[in-house]
Design a protein around this motif. Structure first.
Motif, PDB file in Angstrom:
ATOM      1  N   ALA A 145      13.703   4.951   3.077  1.00  0.00           N
ATOM      2  CA  ALA A 145      13.867   3.885   2.086  1.00  0.00           C
ATOM      3  C   ALA A 145      12.520   3.260   1.744  1.00  0.00           C
ATOM      4  O   ALA A 145      11.520   3.483   2.444  1.00  0.00           O
ATOM      5  CB  ALA A 145      14.816   2.816   2.626  1.00  0.00           C
ATOM      6  N   PRO A 146      12.428   2.480   0.663  1.00  0.00           N
ATOM      7  CA  PRO A 146      11.184   1.772   0.356  1.00  0.00           C
ATOM      8  C   PRO A 146      10.767   0.861   1.517  1.00  0.00           C
ATOM      9  O   PRO A 146      11.601   0.386   2.292  1.00  0.00           O
ATOM     10  CB  PRO A 146      11.537   0.964  -0.893  1.00  0.00           C
ATOM     11  N   PHE A 147       9.476   0.622   1.620  1.00  0.00           N
ATOM     12  CA  PHE A 147       8.937  -0.137   2.748  1.00  0.00           C
ATOM     13  C   PHE A 147       7.768  -0.993   2.283  1.00  0.00           C
ATOM     14  O   PHE A 147       7.109  -0.703   1.292  1.00  0.00           O
ATOM     15  CB  PHE A 147       8.469   0.816   3.858  1.00  0.00           C
ATOM     16  N   PHE A 148       7.527  -2.073   3.027  1.00  0.00           N
ATOM     17  CA  PHE A 148       6.341  -2.886   2.800  1.00  0.00           C
ATOM     18  C   PHE A 148       5.112  -2.166   3.344  1.00  0.00           C
ATOM     19  O   PHE A 148       5.173  -1.541   4.410  1.00  0.00           O
ATOM     20  CB  PHE A 148       6.447  -4.234   3.515  1.00  0.00           C
ATOM     21  N   LEU A 149       4.004  -2.286   2.626  1.00  0.00           N
ATOM     22  CA  LEU A 149       2.685  -1.876   3.117  1.00  0.00           C
ATOM     23  C   LEU A 149       1.771  -3.087   3.003  1.00  0.00           C
ATOM     24  O   LEU A 149       1.640  -3.661   1.916  1.00  0.00           O
ATOM     25  CB  LEU A 149       2.112  -0.718   2.288  1.00  0.00           C
ATOM     26  N   LEU A 150       1.136  -3.479   4.103  1.00  0.00           N
ATOM     27  CA  LEU A 150       0.277  -4.654   4.100  1.00  0.00           C
ATOM     28  C   LEU A 150      -1.057  -4.333   4.765  1.00  0.00           C
ATOM     29  O   LEU A 150      -1.094  -3.675   5.811  1.00  0.00           O
ATOM     30  CB  LEU A 150       0.922  -5.819   4.859  1.00  0.00           C
ATOM     31  N   ASN A 151      -2.122  -4.801   4.163  1.00  0.00           N
ATOM     32  CA  ASN A 151      -3.416  -4.737   4.826  1.00  0.00           C
ATOM     33  C   ASN A 151      -3.412  -5.686   6.012  1.00  0.00           C
ATOM     34  O   ASN A 151      -2.821  -6.765   5.957  1.00  0.00           O
ATOM     35  CB  ASN A 151      -4.540  -5.117   3.857  1.00  0.00           C
ATOM     36  N   GLY A 152      -4.093  -5.289   7.071  1.00  0.00           N
ATOM     37  CA  GLY A 152      -4.118  -6.103   8.277  1.00  0.00           C
ATOM     38  C   GLY A 152      -4.884  -7.390   8.139  1.00  0.00           C
ATOM     39  O   GLY A 152      -4.872  -8.219   9.053  1.00  0.00           O
TER      40      GLY A 152
ATOM     41  N   PHE B  44      -5.551  -7.375  -6.367  1.00  0.00           N
ATOM     42  CA  PHE B  44      -4.551  -6.922  -5.402  1.00  0.00           C
ATOM     43  C   PHE B  44      -4.698  -7.708  -4.104  1.00  0.00           C
ATOM     44  O   PHE B  44      -5.797  -7.877  -3.580  1.00  0.00           O
ATOM     45  CB  PHE B  44      -4.722  -5.424  -5.148  1.00  0.00           C
ATOM     46  N   THR B  45      -3.580  -8.179  -3.575  1.00  0.00           N
ATOM     47  CA  THR B  45      -3.590  -9.015  -2.377  1.00  0.00           C
ATOM     48  C   THR B  45      -3.554  -8.238  -1.071  1.00  0.00           C
ATOM     49  O   THR B  45      -3.665  -8.825   0.001  1.00  0.00           O
ATOM     50  CB  THR B  45      -2.382  -9.960  -2.376  1.00  0.00           C
ATOM     51  N   GLY B  46      -3.332  -6.931  -1.146  1.00  0.00           N
ATOM     52  CA  GLY B  46      -3.137  -6.153   0.074  1.00  0.00           C
ATOM     53  C   GLY B  46      -1.693  -6.119   0.521  1.00  0.00           C
ATOM     54  O   GLY B  46      -1.396  -5.694   1.641  1.00  0.00           O
ATOM     55  N   VAL B  47      -0.766  -6.537  -0.358  1.00  0.00           N
ATOM     56  CA  VAL B  47       0.663  -6.591  -0.031  1.00  0.00           C
ATOM     57  C   VAL B  47       1.434  -5.852  -1.123  1.00  0.00           C
ATOM     58  O   VAL B  47       1.237  -6.116  -2.312  1.00  0.00           O
ATOM     59  CB  VAL B  47       1.160  -8.049   0.061  1.00  0.00           C
ATOM     60  N   GLN B  48       2.322  -4.956  -0.727  1.00  0.00           N
ATOM     61  CA  GLN B  48       3.075  -4.186  -1.714  1.00  0.00           C
ATOM     62  C   GLN B  48       4.349  -3.637  -1.095  1.00  0.00           C
ATOM     63  O   GLN B  48       4.512  -3.612   0.132  1.00  0.00           O
ATOM     64  CB  GLN B  48       2.238  -3.016  -2.236  1.00  0.00           C
ATOM     65  N   ILE B  49       5.263  -3.198  -1.952  1.00  0.00           N
ATOM     66  CA  ILE B  49       6.391  -2.361  -1.564  1.00  0.00           C
ATOM     67  C   ILE B  49       6.173  -0.994  -2.193  1.00  0.00           C
ATOM     68  O   ILE B  49       5.844  -0.893  -3.377  1.00  0.00           O
ATOM     69  CB  ILE B  49       7.737  -2.938  -2.032  1.00  0.00           C
TER      70      ILE B  49
END
Length: 247
Positions: free
Chosen positions: A100-107, A173-178
């Motif tokens: 399924a879709p997932f969050f990807l976040l920079n640390g 870009f904030t480093g936060v996405q789905i």
């Protein structure tokens, strides 16, 4: 998934002997701030990759788990840097991220929430029928730290494209996405940046964004850490208790 493997070159000398996500803002590791936001958004399982100072990252996550603070974290140690795209693609191929879709976040992602938490807003807007990825963008005018010329141009429907060479755009870009697994359908093996997959998604008309409605902190240089601490403390009440705007 939270990306915590990078070398953090622009944060030197602080990152000469430390992982960037373990640097502290307002007395806590950046990585803890990121995981707290995921936990409060109801995300039960998080994959964290590690390479630079991987032992430190794992030790910090063990301490967090021992204290009973969620979410549950699975660490993926990388033998070599795979960059953002390569790391996510490898985790997806191994089944760590599911179908399924997932969050990807920079640390090193750090933000204050508006009336609706940013992760909730992303989840509500994301539509896999139309989108391969949905990016959280910040207005450069509301960012804490150096932001440059901006990253994307957005149309009225939220569809993204790259700015013309040398152009200035108000969105970074904030480093936060789905992301949906479809974003990685033609992903190469090995190390690569997500930028290439975004460009391919732009070509398909399937890269979208929403604009963050509060402050975002760009943590790239040592001086950005005290600036971010000050931004967080602005949102405290007189008794020093975090308001709901800091999830």
């Amino acid at each position: 998934m939270v990306f915590a493997a990078g070398l953090g070159g622009r944060m030197r000398p602080l990152t000469d002997a430390a992982a960037k996500p373990l640097l502290r803002v307002d007395g806590r590791a950046i990585l803890d701030h990121v995981l707290d936001r995921l936990d409060r958004a109801g995300v039960p399982e998080v994959v964290v990759n590690a390479f630079w100072q991987a032992d430190q990252v794992e030790a910090a996550l063990r301490r967090r788990a021992a204290s009973g603070i969620g979410p549950h974290v699975v660490v993926r140690r990388e033998a070599a840097l795979l960059e953002t795209g390569g790391s996510a693609a490898a985790a997806l191929r191994d089944g760590a991220l599911g179908p399924a879709p997932f969050f990807l976040l920079n640390g090193d992602s750090l933000w204050l929430n508006g009336p609706v938490p940013a992760l909730h807003r992303l989840a509500a807007v994301f539509d896999p029928a139309r989108m391969d990825a949905l990016l959280l963008l910040a207005r450069t005018s509301l960012a804490v730290g150096e932001v440059g010329r901006g990253d994307f141009v957005m149309d009225a429907a939220g569809r993204l494209r790259r700015p013309a060479p040398g152009a200035v755009t108000p969105y970074i870009f904030t480093g936060v996405q789905i992301a949906a697994p479809s974003l990685f359908a033609d992903a190469p093996a090995g190390a690569f940046s997500l930028n290439g997959l975004w460009d391919a998604a732009i070509g398909r008309g399937r890269l979208y964004g929403i604009v963050h409605d509060s402050v975002w902190c760009h943590l790239s240089r040592p001086q950005d850490l005290p600036a971010a601490t000050a931004a967080l403390r602005v949102a405290r009440d007189p008794d020093g208790v975090d308001q709901d705007v800091i999830p």
